[in-house]
Motif scaffolding. Structure first.
Motif, short mmCIF file in Angstrom:
data_model
loop_
_atom_site.label_atom_id
_atom_site.label_comp_id
_atom_site.label_asym_id
_atom_site.label_seq_id
_atom_site.Cartn_x
_atom_site.Cartn_y
_atom_site.Cartn_z
N LEU A 196 0.59 -1.66 0.44
CA LEU A 196 -0.27 0.45 0.14
C LEU A 196 0.75 1.64 0.34
O LEU A 196 1.66 1.26 0.76
CB LEU A 196 -0.87 -0.21 1.08
CG LEU A 196 -1.91 -1.00 1.78
CD1 LEU A 196 -2.49 -1.03 2.45
CD2 LEU A 196 -3.07 -1.34 0.38
N SER A 225 1.55 5.60 -0.71
CA SER A 225 -0.12 6.30 -0.34
C SER A 225 2.02 7.88 -0.38
O SER A 225 2.32 8.01 -0.53
CB SER A 225 -0.03 7.46 1.48
OG SER A 225 1.41 7.23 2.07
N HIS A 246 2.08 12.04 -1.33
CA HIS A 246 1.34 13.03 -0.94
C HIS A 246 1.90 14.09 -1.89
O HIS A 246 4.00 14.24 -1.67
CB HIS A 246 1.75 13.75 0.35
CG HIS A 246 1.40 14.99 0.96
ND1 HIS A 246 2.07 15.97 2.22
CD2 HIS A 246 0.74 15.86 0.67
CE1 HIS A 246 1.31 16.38 2.07
NE2 HIS A 246 0.38 16.99 1.48
N ASP A 299 -7.57 5.84 -3.05
CA ASP A 299 -7.92 6.97 -2.79
C ASP A 299 -7.70 8.08 -4.01
O ASP A 299 -6.27 7.62 -3.55
CB ASP A 299 -8.09 6.86 -0.98
CG ASP A 299 -8.71 8.72 -0.42
OD1 ASP A 299 -9.86 8.53 -2.06
OD2 ASP A 299 -8.48 9.15 0.32
N CYS A 300 -7.95 9.38 -3.51
CA CYS A 300 -7.47 10.15 -4.29
C CYS A 300 -8.08 11.87 -4.03
O CYS A 300 -9.16 11.38 -4.21
CB CYS A 300 -8.02 10.26 -5.95
SG CYS A 300 -7.00 11.33 -7.26
N LEU A 346 -3.37 13.74 -2.85
CA LEU A 346 -2.54 12.63 -1.83
C LEU A 346 -3.63 11.33 -2.72
O LEU A 346 -4.81 11.49 -3.13
CB LEU A 346 -3.39 13.02 -0.21
CG LEU A 346 -3.32 11.20 0.67
CD1 LEU A 346 -2.05 11.38 0.88
CD2 LEU A 346 -3.85 12.31 1.46
N ARG A 401 -3.82 7.28 -2.67
CA ARG A 401 -3.36 5.93 -2.32
C ARG A 401 -3.44 4.81 -2.63
O ARG A 401 -4.63 4.38 -3.74
CB ARG A 401 -3.88 5.57 -0.32
CG ARG A 401 -3.91 6.51 0.79
CD ARG A 401 -5.30 5.98 1.67
NE ARG A 401 -4.58 5.16 2.13
CZ ARG A 401 -5.43 3.73 2.38
NH1 ARG A 401 -6.16 4.23 1.35
NH2 ARG A 401 -5.46 2.30 2.76
N ASP A 429 -2.85 0.17 -4.26
CA ASP A 429 -2.55 -0.87 -3.47
C ASP A 429 -1.69 -1.54 -5.16
O ASP A 429 -1.97 -1.33 -5.77
CB ASP A 429 -3.66 -2.04 -3.77
CG ASP A 429 -3.38 -3.51 -3.89
OD1 ASP A 429 -1.91 -3.46 -3.72
OD2 ASP A 429 -4.33 -4.54 -3.12
N TYR A 465 9.42 5.14 -5.41
CA TYR A 465 9.34 5.07 -3.49
C TYR A 465 10.53 5.17 -3.54
O TYR A 465 11.86 3.47 -3.61
CB TYR A 465 8.42 3.60 -4.12
CG TYR A 465 9.27 3.37 -2.05
CD1 TYR A 465 8.16 4.19 -0.69
CD2 TYR A 465 9.25 2.25 -2.30
CE1 TYR A 465 8.72 4.72 0.31
CE2 TYR A 465 9.60 1.80 -0.28
CZ TYR A 465 9.13 2.57 0.29
OH TYR A 465 9.39 2.34 1.99
N THR A 497 5.02 4.02 2.08
CA THR A 497 4.37 2.80 2.46
C THR A 497 3.33 2.70 3.55
O THR A 497 3.61 3.13 4.78
CB THR A 497 5.51 1.25 2.76
OG1 THR A 497 6.33 1.58 3.45
CG2 THR A 497 5.93 1.21 1.49
N GLU A 498 2.45 1.56 3.57
CA GLU A 498 1.09 1.81 4.49
C GLU A 498 0.97 0.29 5.02
O GLU A 498 1.46 -0.31 4.94
CB GLU A 498 -0.04 2.93 4.33
CG GLU A 498 0.08 4.00 4.03
CD GLU A 498 -1.81 4.38 3.83
OE1 GLU A 498 -2.73 3.26 4.21
OE2 GLU A 498 -1.54 5.36 3.23
#
Length: 290
Positions: A3, A5, A7, A39-40, A79, A81, A83, A208, A288-289
Motif C-alpha cells: 500500500l 500513499s 503526498h 483514494d484520491c 493525496l 493511496r 494497492d 518509492y 508505504t502503509e
C-alpha cells in the motif's frame, strides 16, 4: 501487495498579483492489474472556479482546473493511496519470433505501434555512436538481454542531475553532457530502443525510495519519469534507466505518452508579466502503509 500513499504539493509564487488561467494536471494513477487506486483527493488554493476531468488521447486521466481569481500564490496539493503489486524479477515471456533481436512486430500490431517506433530525434548519429560502445551492429542478441543492457548502460554511464525547469534534453545533449534528469534518461532510452526498431513510450509517475532498507533510488522528492518498451508476449514492460529498474517495483504509473511533452504533470497559464513569476516549489513524499 504494497500500500503506497503519495503526498504531492506544488506551489507557484508571483511578485505581483496575476490572473490565473486554465491549468492541466496529470496526477491520478492509471488503474491496472498491478496497481489499484484506493483514494484520491485534490486541494487547490485559491479556490478554483471549476474542476473537471477528461481522458486524453492516451487514456490518461486529466484534471482541468480553471480560475477567476487574482493571486500572488497558487498551491496544488494531492493525496493518492493505491494497492501496488510489484514484480520481483523481470518476466520476459516473449513470443518465440521475438526472443532474438532483430525481429519485426506482427502485422496486426505494427500499425498501432508505428507512432511509438518512429524516431523523434534522428538528426545526427550521436545515439548510434553511443550504442556502438555496447552493441555490435547486426549481431543477433536475446531481446531481453539487449534491453536490460541498454537500461543498465544509461544508469551507469551518466550522472543524475535533478532539474525542475521545463523541457527535456535531446538524446544528443544528454550524451554530450554526460548527465541529465530522469526524463532525459527516459527519452534517451526511448530513442535508443526505437533505433533498434522497438516501440517505446514515456511514463510519468512516482518512485518509492525505501530509506528504511538503505536502498539507493534517484528521482525521489519530485515526480519521476521512465519508459515502457513493447515486447510481444509481455506487453508494455517498464524500464527505468535512472535507477536501472526493470519491471514495476517501486514505480507508480500516472500517465503514458508518445513524447515527454505530452505527459507534463502540471501546466497552466496566467495573465501578468514574465518577471512576476518568482519560481515553483515541489514536494513529493511516497510512503508505504502498514
Amino acid at each position: 501487495m504494497t500500500l503506497f500513499s503519495v503526498h504531492h504539493t506544488t506551489t507557484y509564487r508571483y511578485k505581483n498579483p496575476v490572473r490565473l488561467g486554465l491549468h492541466h494536471m496529470m496526477f491520478r494513477p492509471r488503474d491496472s492489474f498491478d496497481q489499484r487506486l484506493l483514494d484520491c483527493s485534490l486541494k487547490v488554493r485559491p479556490d478554483p472556479a471549476e474542476i473537471r476531468w477528461i481522458h486524453d488521447v492516451f487514456g490518461n486521466c486529466i484534471t482541468l482546473v480553471d480560475f477567476t481569481a487574482t493571486t500572488t500564490e497558487l498551491n496544488f496539493e494531492t493525496l493518492i493511496r493505491l494497492d501496488h503489486t510489484p514484480e520481483n524479477t523481470p518476466d520476459f515471456r516473449i513470443e518465440d519470433y521475438a526472443r532474438t533481436h532483430p525481429f519485426e512486430y506482427a502485422e496486426d500490431e505494427r500499425t498501432d505501434l508505428a507512432p511509438y517506433i518512429a524516431r523523434h530525434h534522428a538528426d545526427g548519429s550521436a545515439v548510434e555512436t553511443w550504442l556502438g560502445k555496447f552493441f555490435a551492429a547486426g549481431t543477433p542478441v536475446p531481446t531481453g538481454q539487449l534491453l536490460m543492457t541498454l537500461n543498465e548502460a544509461i544508469a551507469e554511464s551518466f550522472s543524475y542531475k535533478r532539474r525542475i525547469s521545463r523541457g527535456t534534453q535531446t538524446p544528443q545533449e544528454t550524451i554530450e553532457r554526460q548527465e541529465g534528469s530522469c526524463r532525459d534518461f527516459a527519452l534517451l532510452m526511448m530513442e535508443a530502443a526505437r533505433s533498434f526498431g522497438f516501440a517505446a513510450r514515456f511514463v510519468t509517475g512516482y518512485v518509492y525510495v525505501p530509506d528504511r532498507d538503505h536502498a539507493v533510488r534517484l528521482g525521489g522528492g519530485s515526480t519521476h519519469a521512465w519508459c515502457q518498451i513493447y515486447l510481444p508476449g509481455s506487453g508494455w514492460v517498464e524500464f527505468d534507466p535512472t535507477n536501472g529498474i526493470v519491471g514495476n517495483r517501486d514505480l507508480i504509473r500516472v500517465g503514458v505518452a508518445r513524447t515527454p511533452g505530452q505527459a507534463v504533470p502540471l501546466s497552466g497559464s496566467y495573465w501578468g508579466d514574465v518577471e512576476d513569476e518568482l519560481g515553483m516549489e515541489i514536494s513529493v513524499q511516497v510512503k508505504t502503509e502498514g
